[in-house]
Design an enzyme around this catalytic site. Structure first.
Site, PDB file in Angstrom:
ATOM      1  N   ASP A  94     -25.333 -19.988 -20.824  1.00  0.00           N
ATOM      2  CA  ASP A  94     -25.040 -18.946 -21.813  1.00  0.00           C
ATOM      3  C   ASP A  94     -23.834 -18.124 -21.373  1.00  0.00           C
ATOM      4  O   ASP A  94     -23.942 -17.255 -20.506  1.00  0.00           O
ATOM      5  CB  ASP A  94     -26.279 -18.056 -21.975  1.00  0.00           C
ATOM      6  N   GLU A 110      -5.980 -10.894   4.392  1.00  0.00           N
ATOM      7  CA  GLU A 110      -6.632 -10.199   5.499  1.00  0.00           C
ATOM      8  C   GLU A 110      -7.634  -9.192   4.916  1.00  0.00           C
ATOM      9  O   GLU A 110      -7.380  -7.986   4.906  1.00  0.00           O
ATOM     10  CB  GLU A 110      -5.603  -9.469   6.358  1.00  0.00           C
ATOM     11  N   GLU A 132     -10.573  -6.568   4.511  1.00  0.00           N
ATOM     12  CA  GLU A 132     -11.305  -5.610   5.339  1.00  0.00           C
ATOM     13  C   GLU A 132     -12.578  -5.192   4.611  1.00  0.00           C
ATOM     14  O   GLU A 132     -12.657  -5.289   3.388  1.00  0.00           O
ATOM     15  CB  GLU A 132     -10.433  -4.382   5.632  1.00  0.00           C
ATOM     16  N   GLU A 156     -11.907  -2.601  12.658  1.00  0.00           N
ATOM     17  CA  GLU A 156     -10.731  -2.010  12.015  1.00  0.00           C
ATOM     18  C   GLU A 156     -10.660  -0.509  12.295  1.00  0.00           C
ATOM     19  O   GLU A 156     -11.498   0.064  12.988  1.00  0.00           O
ATOM     20  CB  GLU A 156     -10.731  -2.284  10.512  1.00  0.00           C
ATOM     21  N   GLU A 172     -12.568  -6.554  10.112  1.00  0.00           N
ATOM     22  CA  GLU A 172     -11.652  -7.510   9.497  1.00  0.00           C
ATOM     23  C   GLU A 172     -11.878  -8.877  10.112  1.00  0.00           C
ATOM     24  O   GLU A 172     -12.014  -9.005  11.328  1.00  0.00           O
ATOM     25  CB  GLU A 172     -10.199  -7.080   9.695  1.00  0.00           C
ATOM     26  N   HIS A 200      -4.213  -7.119   2.946  1.00  0.00           N
ATOM     27  CA  HIS A 200      -2.833  -7.558   3.059  1.00  0.00           C
ATOM     28  C   HIS A 200      -2.797  -9.066   2.825  1.00  0.00           C
ATOM     29  O   HIS A 200      -3.572  -9.818   3.429  1.00  0.00           O
ATOM     30  CB  HIS A 200      -2.274  -7.225   4.439  1.00  0.00           C
ATOM     31  N   ARG A 223       5.253  -0.858   8.141  1.00  0.00           N
ATOM     32  CA  ARG A 223       3.994  -1.083   7.446  1.00  0.00           C
ATOM     33  C   ARG A 223       3.770  -0.124   6.275  1.00  0.00           C
ATOM     34  O   ARG A 223       2.763  -0.231   5.582  1.00  0.00           O
ATOM     35  CB  ARG A 223       2.824  -0.994   8.441  1.00  0.00           C
ATOM     36  N   GLU A 228       4.446 -10.535   3.201  1.00  0.00           N
ATOM     37  CA  GLU A 228       3.122  -9.909   3.217  1.00  0.00           C
ATOM     38  C   GLU A 228       3.095  -8.775   2.188  1.00  0.00           C
ATOM     39  O   GLU A 228       3.829  -7.793   2.320  1.00  0.00           O
ATOM     40  CB  GLU A 228       2.805  -9.361   4.605  1.00  0.00           C
ATOM     41  N   ARG A 262       1.161  -5.746   0.863  1.00  0.00           N
ATOM     42  CA  ARG A 262       0.187  -4.911   1.543  1.00  0.00           C
ATOM     43  C   ARG A 262      -0.635  -4.010   0.611  1.00  0.00           C
ATOM     44  O   ARG A 262      -1.507  -3.284   1.068  1.00  0.00           O
ATOM     45  CB  ARG A 262       0.905  -4.036   2.585  1.00  0.00           C
TER      46      ARG A 262
END
Length: 470
Positions: free
Chosen positions: A51, A130, A132, A212, A220, A269, A339, A358, A360
């Protein structure tokens, strides 16, 4: 694995039951189990009915019949059932037209990888997320007309240094002090290890696990990069395994982006690169060792990031994490080591195979099938249109003046804003019908009607502190 090999595998494992799994629009697994003798090779072509009107964001009740067609290549043994049970992931098909269902997130990921190949740019997109998460001992919450609250607790919580524990030995990670401590401060090494071992049993390659930054059990576990569709499937197993191993230990896990006030939230990330003929395409002589193709891919991701955020940070809670001046990257710029930039170019290795971008901003509340696909589509658009990523943000943002910061674009400040960007900017997603207009409209409508409007109608508990005695 072929359908015939599926039955041979099940027999070798002593499995008497098969568990069929598929993902709903928001990114949660649904399942139904069948005695294995009720299946045959034809089931992998004919599918099994269910369904669709009972699945979030899917069919209306007047067209609710749907088919789940198992994909034999996804066969593994489910590690959490008492009796041996073989598990397989399904694709969703319309029973009348026999066409793949456009709102099936796995279908979107399949189309995205096919579009990459058809574009001639590359033949595989590798994804390395990655995710967390927090491990809590208890969570309680309620919301009704006369009460609204939440309460979380963790033996690792910094707020528990004075709790009567007979005896309290301390060793509580402080707020923002949980990154990489050894035991006895890190009390979850063995539990994370159990999670890793269960992942390894079903073929997931894990690169590392660690505590972390946040207090109260933030963790992580990093998976090795894999092709986009394979990683999307693995991300579903990742969440399933982590939650069930935690429950087995009397703990509870949340992938909610911001469950703890005034401490780090949980991000995801996401590293991405495009290859062709077994060769990486992102390595070159440009900024941070990137090729022109990689720089244009980054330009596309940065240009469309506000719309991509509707899938990458898809909850109202996501934007409690994405706050300027805190730990999350909100600056829409690239950098080779900074970062605080939304697109970071890792510089750990000179190996061309390690060159990647990457992103983030995403968090683990997302639907990986949709989020990874949206990222790829933005990158392809950047490559096709040779979009300039702009000047890199290689400065410490905390040393920049407000005037300088104002010159850098930022991520949306709320889910409302992200959905508005998606509404206005989605042509890059609908190329070759990878994302359909119907799916995008359904996503926006669902988020507004079922999440944002209900939140807007309810008073926030903190409003009592602010306004009750005015």
């Amino acid at each position: 694995m072929t359908p015939k090999e599926f039955f041979d595998f099940a027999e070798r494992q002593g499995a008497r039951m098969v568990d069929l799994k598929f993902v709903d629009l928001l990114g949660s697994w649904q399942h139904c189990s069948f005695p294995i003798e009720t299946w045959d090779v034809g089931t992998f072509e004919d599918g099994v009915g269910f369904d669709g009107s009972s699945i979030r964001g899917w069919q209306a009740i007047n067209v609710s019949d749907m088919l789940a067609v198992p994909d034999a290549s996804t066969t593994v043994m489910d590690p959490f059932f008492r009796e041996p049970t073989v598990s397989v992931i399904a694709n969703i098909v319309d029973p009348e037209t026999r066409e793949d269902y456009t709102r099936d997130p796995r279908h979107v990921a399949r189309k995205a990888t096919e579009y990459l190949a058809a574009s001639g740019i590359g033949d595989v997109c590798y994804v390395g997320p990655e995710p967390e998460f927090f491990i809590f001992d208890e969570v309680r919450y309620e919301q009704n007309q006369h009460r609204g609250f939440y309460e979380i607790d963790s033996t690792e919580g910094a707020w528990n240094t004075a709790r009567f524990e007979e005896p309290n030995l301390g060793y509580k990670p402080s707020y923002k002090g949980g990154y990489f401590p050894v035991s006895p401060t890190d009390t979850y090494h063995d539990l994370r290890g159990e999670m890793v071992y269960e992942m390894m049993k079903i073929g997931i390659v894990v690169e590392a696990h660690h505590h972390e930054v946040g207090t109260a059990g933030q963790a992580e576990i990093d998976m090795k990069y894999a092709p986009l569709l394979e990683m999307s499937d693995q991300f579903m197993w990742y969440k399933y395994i982590i939650k069930n191993v935690a429950k087995r230990a009397g703990k509870t896990v949340t992938f909610m982006p911001k469950p703890v006030f005034d401490d780090n939230g949980s991000g995801m990330h996401t590293h991405m690169s495009i290859w062709k003929g077994g060769e990486p395409l992102f390595a070159g002589q440009g900024y941070a060792g990137l090729s022109d193709l990689a720089l244009h891919a980054t330009g596309g991701l940065l240009k469309h990031a506000p719309a991509v955020m509707a899938f990458a940070a898809p909850t109202a809670n996501s934007y409690h994490r994405l706050v300027p001046g805190f730990e999350a990257p909100v600056n829409l710029a690239m950098s080779k080591r900074n970062r605080s930039a939304s697109c970071r170019i890792p510089m750990y290795s000179d190996n061309p195979k390690a060159k990647r971008v990457e992103f983030r901003c995403p968090d683990p509340s997302c639907n990986g099938y949709l989020m990874f696909s949206a990222m790829l589509m933005a990158m392809i658009d950047g490559i096709q249109n040779e979009i300039d990523p702009g000047e890199p943000l290689d400065r410490d943002i905390y040393d920049m003046t407000p005037q300088e910061l104002a010159m850098t674009k930022t991520t949306p400040a709320s889910l409302w804003e992200a959905l508005d960007h998606l509404r206005k900017d989605h042509a890059f997603l609908t190329k070759d019908d990878v994302f359909t207009d119907d799916l995008i409209e359904t996503w926006i409508d669902y988020k507004i009607e079922n999440e944002l409007e209900p939140l807007r109608l309810r008073p926030h508990p903190y409003e009592y502190s602010l306004y009750y005695d005015n």
